[in-house]
Scaffold this active site. Structure first.
Site, PDB file in Angstrom:
ATOM      1  N   SER A   1       0.808  -1.217   0.000  1.00  0.00           N
ATOM      2  CA  SER A   1       0.000   0.000   0.000  1.00  0.00           C
ATOM      3  C   SER A   1       0.841   1.266   0.000  1.00  0.00           C
ATOM      4  O   SER A   1       0.415   2.301  -0.523  1.00  0.00           O
ATOM      5  CB  SER A   1      -0.933   0.004   1.222  1.00  0.00           C
ATOM      6  OG  SER A   1      -0.201  -0.127   2.437  1.00  0.00           O
TER       7      SER A   1
ATOM      8  N   HIS B   1      -1.219   6.266   6.356  1.00  0.00           N
ATOM      9  CA  HIS B   1      -0.508   6.234   5.078  1.00  0.00           C
ATOM     10  C   HIS B   1      -0.256   7.681   4.633  1.00  0.00           C
ATOM     11  O   HIS B   1      -0.963   8.601   5.059  1.00  0.00           O
ATOM     12  CB  HIS B   1      -1.328   5.503   4.011  1.00  0.00           C
ATOM     13  CG  HIS B   1      -1.369   4.018   4.178  1.00  0.00           C
ATOM     14  ND1 HIS B   1      -2.179   3.406   5.104  1.00  0.00           N
ATOM     15  CD2 HIS B   1      -0.707   3.023   3.542  1.00  0.00           C
ATOM     16  CE1 HIS B   1      -2.006   2.087   5.031  1.00  0.00           C
ATOM     17  NE2 HIS B   1      -1.117   1.836   4.092  1.00  0.00           N
TER      18      HIS B   1
END
Length: 368
Positions: free
Chosen positions: A61, A265
């Site tokens: 990711s 993230h």
């Protein structure tokens, strides 16, 4: 702990991809030097990337642009990720193979098909899911009297020390065998939490944050040394991301976010920072410069935060019994939870601060 559990389950990615809604907890401004949308020029999984400007982006990711909004498909890739950004900036033909939830095993099985003798450049970000990134974050995000953050970190580091070195060597050997002439760059991970936890739905004590940072340091060190043994370059984002954690005035990492899979993230500013770090290593002869993008932290909503913590049901009998067994004052715990039900903002803030203080005090006792 259903809410936090759902958060980190989504963060692990994989075939159960999070919602592809484009919203995030922070709204970064657009790139200042380009208004054109960065789009992969080689469809994932088709053909072979060849030519002097070919580029294959591999990994999990953190390589797929998760956190920047606009993620789609089972791999949750985003055209706002750093790989498409630097491909556009350096005029590279991108084969975007990175996939949220990828491990060394799944990357070796599913992402290497476009590598070939004519592939010019490759980037790799991998290893976080092998050591249980999502599980460790889920455990440490929970109140310390209901979880074992230290144990989760220890288990992850055990995998890192015993299993991951061999897995990385096998994977890197595959990459080099398939793309013998490519310039390969391995990209590490930043510290994701910083020196404070400002999110009401997570309970990262100072010990939790230190342990998570130490695990990241060890993972990056392993990635660096393994990359060097195969003649691969390495990009370390930790120092560049220092001061840009979720609670900073200019965050490059999302805290708890919507869609949930974007949590912890890099946001769009973080993706730009990654592109600025990786580009010069991947293509050192280019004179392209990274556009500057800034983002400010969104103001917190005490009522929404209180509702989120109330959904954790910390004052239910089972959770109270666990708190009492851990030496946490159940009377204070119930009082702080009751404060969250108040219509007064100051009272709600007092309840949130009190719960975080209980968590830190328990973590301090456990560390002695």
């Amino acid at each position: 702990m259903a809410v936090v559990g759902a958060l980190l389950a989504a963060c692990s990615g994989g075939s159960s991809a999070p919602s592809s809604s484009a919203g995030t907890s922070t709204t970064p401004s657009a790139p200042t030097t380009s208004t054109r949308t960065a789009t992969p020029t080689v469809p994932p999984g088709t053909g072979t990337a060849t030519g002097t400007n070919s580029y294959v982006a591999l990994g999990d990711s953190y390589a797929a642009g998760v956190g920047s909004g606009g993620s789609t498909g089972v791999c949750y890739r985003s055209a706002h990720g750093w790989a498409p950004l630097l491909a556009e900036r350096y005029d590279l033909q991108l084969s975007y193979q990175a996939c949220s939830g990828a491990t060394t095993a799944s990357m070796g099985e599913e992402q290497l098909s476009t590598l070939g003798a004519g592939t010019s450049r490759v980037s790799i970000t991998i290893g976080g899911n092998d050591v249980g990134f999502a599980f460790v974050l889920f455990t440490c995000a929970s109140p310390s009297w209901l979880s074992d953050c230290r144990g989760a970190i220890s288990a992850g580091r055990s995998t890192l020390r015993t299993l991951l070195p061999g897995r990385l060597r096998a994977l890197f050997a595959q990459v080099r065998g398939r793309a013998p002439h490519a310039k390969v760059t391995v990209v590490g991970y930043p510290h994701v939490l910083g020196d404070q936890d400002c999110n009401a739905l997570t309970f990262f004590s100072s010990q939790d944050r230190s342990g998570l940072d130490a695990g990241t340091d060890e993972l990056d060190a392993l990635l660096r040394t393994t990359a060097a043994s195969y003649g691969f370059g390495f990009v370390d984002p930790r120092s560049r991301f220092a001061g840009h954690a979720p609670c900073a005035s200019a965050p490059w990492i999302n805290g708890l976010s919507l869609p949930i899979g974007d949590s912890f993230h890099p946001n769009r500013a973080g993706q730009q920072a990654y592109a600025g770090l990786v580009g010069p290593v991947l293509d050192p002869t280019s004179t392209a410069s990274a556009p500057r993008v800034t983002v400010t932290a969104a103001p917190s909503d005490p009522r929404a935060a209180a509702d989120a913590v109330l959904s954790m049901q910390l004052d239910q009998p089972q959770n109270l019994r666990q708190a009492q067994a851990a030496g946490v004052s159940t009377s204070l715990l119930k009082q702080y939870v009751q404060d969250l039900r108040s219509g007064d903002t100051a009272t709600v803030a007092r309840g949130l601060a009190g719960l975080r203080a209980l968590d830190q005090a328990h973590a301090d006792r456990a560390s002695r």
